[in-house]
Design a protein around this motif. Sequence first.
Motif, PDB file in Angstrom:
ATOM      1  N   ARG A 158     -25.132  89.149  10.878  1.00 37.86           N
ATOM      2  CA  ARG A 158     -23.837  89.541  11.431  1.00 37.86           C
ATOM      3  C   ARG A 158     -23.902  89.740  12.944  1.00 37.86           C
ATOM      4  NH1 ARG A 158     -23.800  91.191   6.169  1.00 37.86           N
ATOM      5  NH2 ARG A 158     -21.793  91.021   5.076  1.00 37.86           N
TER       6      ARG A 158
ATOM      7  N   ALA B 104     -19.877  94.927  11.949  1.00 34.15           N
ATOM      8  CA  ALA B 104     -18.572  94.761  11.295  1.00 34.15           C
ATOM      9  C   ALA B 104     -17.607  94.010  12.200  1.00 34.15           C
ATOM     10  CB  ALA B 104     -17.998  96.127  10.920  1.00 34.15           C
ATOM     11  N   GLN B 105     -17.653  94.317  13.499  1.00 32.76           N
ATOM     12  CA  GLN B 105     -16.782  93.639  14.455  1.00 32.76           C
ATOM     13  C   GLN B 105     -17.071  92.147  14.496  1.00 32.76           C
ATOM     14  OE1 GLN B 105     -14.245  94.740  16.378  1.00 32.76           O
ATOM     15  NE2 GLN B 105     -13.971  92.826  17.515  1.00 32.76           N
ATOM     16  N   ARG B 106     -18.339  91.813  14.586  1.00 30.11           N
ATOM     17  CA  ARG B 106     -18.693  90.397  14.691  1.00 30.11           C
ATOM     18  C   ARG B 106     -18.465  89.655  13.372  1.00 30.11           C
ATOM     19  NH1 ARG B 106     -23.764  88.647  18.064  1.00 30.11           N
ATOM     20  NH2 ARG B 106     -22.418  86.795  18.166  1.00 30.11           N
ATOM     21  N   GLU B 107     -18.623  90.338  12.266  1.00 29.84           N
ATOM     22  CA  GLU B 107     -18.276  89.722  10.977  1.00 29.84           C
ATOM     23  C   GLU B 107     -16.806  89.335  10.965  1.00 29.84           C
ATOM     24  OE1 GLU B 107     -17.715  90.810   6.261  1.00 29.84           O
ATOM     25  OE2 GLU B 107     -19.252  91.883   7.416  1.00 29.84           O
ATOM     26  N   GLN B 108     -15.949  90.251  11.390  1.00 29.01           N
ATOM     27  CA  GLN B 108     -14.520  89.955  11.398  1.00 29.01           C
ATOM     28  C   GLN B 108     -14.199  88.852  12.393  1.00 29.01           C
ATOM     29  OE1 GLN B 108     -12.175  91.137   9.202  1.00 29.01           O
ATOM     30  NE2 GLN B 108     -11.035  89.451  10.139  1.00 29.01           N
ATOM     31  N   GLU B 109     -14.890  88.836  13.525  1.00 24.94           N
ATOM     32  CA  GLU B 109     -14.662  87.776  14.507  1.00 24.94           C
ATOM     33  C   GLU B 109     -14.992  86.411  13.916  1.00 24.94           C
ATOM     34  OE1 GLU B 109     -15.450  90.415  18.577  1.00 24.94           O
ATOM     35  OE2 GLU B 109     -16.986  89.036  17.857  1.00 24.94           O
TER      36      GLU B 109
ATOM     37  N   ARG C 159     -14.871  85.639  10.730  1.00 26.91           N
ATOM     38  CA  ARG C 159     -13.813  85.336   9.760  1.00 26.91           C
ATOM     39  C   ARG C 159     -12.575  84.798  10.484  1.00 26.91           C
ATOM     40  NH1 ARG C 159     -15.092  87.119   4.766  1.00 26.91           N
ATOM     41  NH2 ARG C 159     -16.763  88.670   4.609  1.00 26.91           N
ATOM     42  N   ASN C 160     -12.246  85.400  11.618  1.00 30.25           N
ATOM     43  CA  ASN C 160     -11.102  84.931  12.402  1.00 30.25           C
ATOM     44  C   ASN C 160     -11.350  83.517  12.936  1.00 30.25           C
ATOM     45  OD1 ASN C 160      -9.978  87.438  11.947  1.00 30.25           O
ATOM     46  ND2 ASN C 160     -10.476  88.247  13.965  1.00 30.25           N
ATOM     47  N   SER C 161     -12.572  83.268  13.399  1.00 35.63           N
ATOM     48  CA  SER C 161     -12.925  81.935  13.903  1.00 35.63           C
ATOM     49  C   SER C 161     -12.761  80.887  12.811  1.00 35.63           C
ATOM     50  CB  SER C 161     -14.369  81.944  14.422  1.00 35.63           C
ATOM     51  OG  SER C 161     -14.809  80.643  14.731  1.00 35.63           O
TER      52      SER C 161
ATOM     53  N   PRO D 213     -13.733  81.161   4.358  1.00 35.67           N
ATOM     54  CA  PRO D 213     -14.428  82.328   4.907  1.00 35.67           C
ATOM     55  C   PRO D 213     -15.941  82.137   4.821  1.00 35.67           C
ATOM     56  CG  PRO D 213     -12.627  83.036   3.505  1.00 35.67           C
ATOM     57  CD  PRO D 213     -12.752  81.559   3.317  1.00 35.67           C
TER      58      PRO D 213
ATOM     59  N   HIS E 263     -14.182  85.220  19.030  1.00 40.92           N
ATOM     60  CA  HIS E 263     -15.399  86.019  19.192  1.00 40.92           C
ATOM     61  C   HIS E 263     -15.256  86.867  20.454  1.00 40.92           C
ATOM     62  CE1 HIS E 263     -17.530  84.032  15.914  1.00 40.92           C
ATOM     63  NE2 HIS E 263     -17.031  82.890  16.357  1.00 40.92           N
TER      64      HIS E 263
END
Length: 277
Positions: A40, A58-63, A65-67, A75, A217
């Motif tokens: 992550r 957690a932040q980079r995981e969500q980034e 997912r957004n990418s 996903p 990101h």
Amino acid sequence: MQASLLAVFAHPDDEVLRCGGTLARYASQGADVTLICLTRGEAGKNTDPSLQVTDLAAQREQELRNSCAHLGVAPPIFLGYRDSCRGDRLRRDDPLATINVDPLEIEARILEVIDLVRPQVMLTFDPHGIYGHPDHLVAHRAATAAFSSAGNRGHEVQRLFYVVQTGEEMRRLQGGQALGVLSGLAPQTYAVSDATIAARIDVHAHAGQKRAALHAHRTQTGPLSTLGNLSDEQIGPLLEQETFSLGGLRGPMARYPVEDLFEGVNITYRQEQLCRS
């Protein structure tokens, strides 16, 4: 068979700069596109002071997912290992850092995904990991090994491609407001010759998606980053074409380089229902 592509990388954002357009292109054509991320990216740095980040993983995981949403792909699948970092911050004592994990364990985890999504084409890092990051080298080794051993499990992946940079591309990113991770590295080692390029993929139609995915990101493209501040001259060509070398092949490839990673492979696209032979 339904067209299926599996990409194996180490950190959130690894999927964009060198092959984001390719992932978007095949997803838009109706291929199943799957992304494995080993970690992550918790050893990274937040380059955007405006973000109040208390949990970088957690932040980079969500980034990521957004990418993936911007690229139109499924996903990501996180294998749950930890970012090893590099240089003086190398995490030699963390048992879950990828550099300390049994490579055969990582290979086995990738093989489980291969069994599930049955790709004809795989993508991963080149043997130098673009710029030598230890986690990139682990991903390269594990994905290459999985490509090799998958043939013994009832599904033979047809092609393995490595994301690469030509000498011209690398020198362009080292010039001007240089991409920091390439600082001091020799193109003679970390770039490839034109003759090594096995695929040149036209991705200009997906430039907007690629830009959006890159800037998803946010911690890695903030005002304090070099990645987020590349000039149009530096990043422009990467929005037009992405290059790959050949890591492995089962069956013939009619020409070299190809302009389609699936060229000559019997596949059906989910949307277009086109069969290539």
